[in-house]
Design an enzyme around this catalytic site. Structure first.
Site, PDB file in Angstrom:
ATOM      1  N   HIS A 271       1.264  21.602  47.482  1.00 15.92           N
ATOM      2  CA  HIS A 271      -0.071  21.174  47.907  1.00 15.92           C
ATOM      3  C   HIS A 271      -0.442  21.947  49.165  1.00 15.92           C
ATOM      4  O   HIS A 271       0.396  22.220  50.009  1.00 15.92           O
ATOM      5  CB  HIS A 271      -0.088  19.666  48.209  1.00 15.92           C
ATOM      6  CG  HIS A 271      -1.457  19.083  48.195  1.00 15.92           C
ATOM      7  ND1 HIS A 271      -2.283  19.131  49.278  1.00 15.92           N
ATOM      8  CD2 HIS A 271      -2.149  18.474  47.209  1.00 15.92           C
ATOM      9  CE1 HIS A 271      -3.433  18.557  48.968  1.00 15.92           C
ATOM     10  NE2 HIS A 271      -3.384  18.147  47.718  1.00 15.92           N
TER      11      HIS A 271
ATOM     12  N   ASP B 113      -0.534  15.180  40.419  1.00 15.61           N
ATOM     13  CA  ASP B 113      -0.639  15.599  39.011  1.00 15.61           C
ATOM     14  C   ASP B 113       0.684  15.587  38.282  1.00 15.61           C
ATOM     15  O   ASP B 113       0.721  15.789  37.072  1.00 15.61           O
ATOM     16  CB  ASP B 113      -1.248  17.008  38.958  1.00 15.61           C
ATOM     17  CG  ASP B 113      -2.672  16.989  39.473  1.00 15.61           C
ATOM     18  OD1 ASP B 113      -2.982  17.765  40.393  1.00 15.61           O
ATOM     19  OD2 ASP B 113      -3.460  16.165  38.992  1.00 15.61           O
TER      20      ASP B 113
END
Ligand code: SDX
Length: 429
Positions: A306, A364
């Site tokens: 991320h 996700d």
């Protein structure tokens, strides 16, 4: 840096720049006058060190793994509230009273139907169209049906457009799913709550009664809360940039939907599940870990890493818990994909490469397993992300439109192309 200004020495000149501090988190150096004073731009492809705006909506602390919506921790909102309460909070800035919540639920519920002509719009697509292609088109097409809420200078029209999108995007999402599986569209039912209504529009068929499973509805509602907003991510920045030109809100949300579709962003949930299916079994994990670490191999562990979280994504923890809840409710004892995911996470988190690069599972990584277990095809995963993120995009768009200092976004560049040169007639090339 001294006090609340910083100085830059460039070409023998000293340029003073103000330092602005927020309520929490990193301060910023205001470089708005840098070009005027130095004739130079800053350079930050990917915006790793650039704050594009001031906002009061969502705060992320990537190192501490903190996510706040209007100051409230995501863990508490996911535990105690529902998605429409989070929608109200993101839009209005405060948690609703019971009366405000009831009124908000009532108003959203009564905007869930779409213009009947939209059904014909859908029939222009091939049945095997990707549902995200249909969502990009149909959300943009809302501006062709709802002219009476496209004047962004009118607060009432902004409010109506916002309610329409929060209410109608689930209906469009369910229609996109039904169209691709060749089943008839199912109209919304006002007697159901927001997420139960969506599940029924997706999975009910005219041939029999459909009973919503409350455990699955609650789990999906929580998944929507987790996905609702996330500061200035790529798709939100797209919505803000589109909105800065004065484009109507439906067009701006369609632009955000297009950006979210990318596998590096919202498309990662679909890509992560496909990756788990490709890995197939725990025995194959070392091969894929090696591919992810190989600089010459474009393969990445989808659902890992991320830009902001350099610690665990707080949403991933709640997502993982929800995955187990849904699998238990559905009586799925040993899901091979879950086994691969859990083992892949364990190995990756103990591998020097992932530790050094601070790569952790993001939201996700587990969402795909849960959504697949609920009966959604992989192609619908990013559509569900779109459904949930619509309120975040709208809240951020609204904040930008209502900011008196707002102006059109227009970045500059470092030009490395050909300097000026004269045209050569084709006969002399
Ligand atoms: C979302 O921004 C948001 O808030 C997004 C989101 C939201 O709610 O809106 O949180 C939703 O988009 C989550 C992220 C979903 N994407 C994925 O899971 C795709 C896989 N992850 C990556 O592609 C990547 O981690 C990003 C895109 C998420 C972040 O990319 P960055 O910040 O630009 O990091 P990077 O690409 O510069 O990577 C840093 C290093 C690189 O190695 P070096 O070049 O420094 O040697 O880490 C490596 C990368 O090669 N790396 C990975 C990796 N992610 C980064 N290596 C293997 N597998 C990965 N997943």
């Amino acid at each position: 840096m001294s006090g609340n200004t910083s100085q830059l020495q460039v070409d023998g000149k000293t340029v003073d720049m103000a330092i602005k501090s927020g309520s929490v988190g990193p301060s910023v150096i205001d470089i708005a006058k840098l070009y005027a004073q130095t004739g130079m731009f800053t350079y930050d492809p990917g915006f790793t060190s650039t704050a594009s705006c001031e906002s009061q909506i969502t705060y992320i602390d990537g190192d501490a793994g903190i996510l706040l919506y209007r100051g409230y921790p995501i863990e508490q909102l996911a535990e105690h509230g529902d998605f429409l309460e989070t929608c109200y909070l993101l839009l209005e800035g405060e948690l609703p009273t019971a009366a405000q919540k009831a009124d908000f639920d009532y108003r959203v519920t009564r905007h869930t139907m779409v213009h009947e002509q939209m059904a014909r719009f859908f029939h222009g697509f091939r049945r095997d169209a990707h549902p995200m292609a249909i969502m990009v088109a149909s959300i943009g097409a809302l501006s062709a049906f709802y002219h009476d809420s496209t004047d962004i200078s009118d607060p009432h029209q902004r409010m109506i457009a916002s309610m329409r999108m929060i209410a109608k995007v689930p209906t469009l999402a369910a229609m996109a799913y039904k169209y691709t599986v060749g089943q008839p569209f199912v109209y919304p039912l006002n007697s159901l709550d927001y997420t139960s209504n969506f599940l029924r529009m997706c999975f009910a068929v005219p041939a029999e009664e459909y009973k919503v499973n409350p455990v699955l509805s609650r789990a999906l509602d929580r998944i929507f809360i987790l996905h609702a907003d996330h500061e200035q991510n790529a798709s939100t920045s797209t919505v803000r940039l589109a909105g800065s030109s004065g484009a109507n809100p439906f067009a701006c949300i369609a632009a955000g939907t297009a950006c979210l579709w990318g596998p590096a962003h919202g498309g990662a949930n679909e890509a992560a599940l496909k990756m788990l299916e490709e890995i197939g079994s725990v025995d194959n994990i070392p091969k894929y870990i090696a591919k992810a670490k190989d600089k010459n191999d474009p393969f990445r562990l989808m659902g890992f890493g991320h830009r902001v979280y350099k610690n665990y994504d707080p949403r991933a923890k709640i997502m993982q818990k929800t995955t187990h809840e849904v699998l238990n409710e559905l009586g799925i004892k040993d899901d091979p994909l879950l086994d691969v995911a859990v083992e892949l996470e364990r190995i990756a988190l103990s591998d020097e490469y992932f530790i050094e690069k601070k790569l952790y599972p993001n939201i996700d990584f587990y969402s795909g397993i849960t959504l697949k277990a609920m009966g959604f095809p992989t192609s619908m995963f990013t559509v569900l992300f779109t459904l949930a993120r619509t309120v975040g995009w709208i809240a951020q768009w609204k904040e930008m439109i209502e900011d008196p200092s707002q102006r059109i976004g227009r970045p500059r560049q470092l030009y490395t192309g050909a300097p000026q040169r004269d045209y050569t007639p084709i006969g002399r090339r």
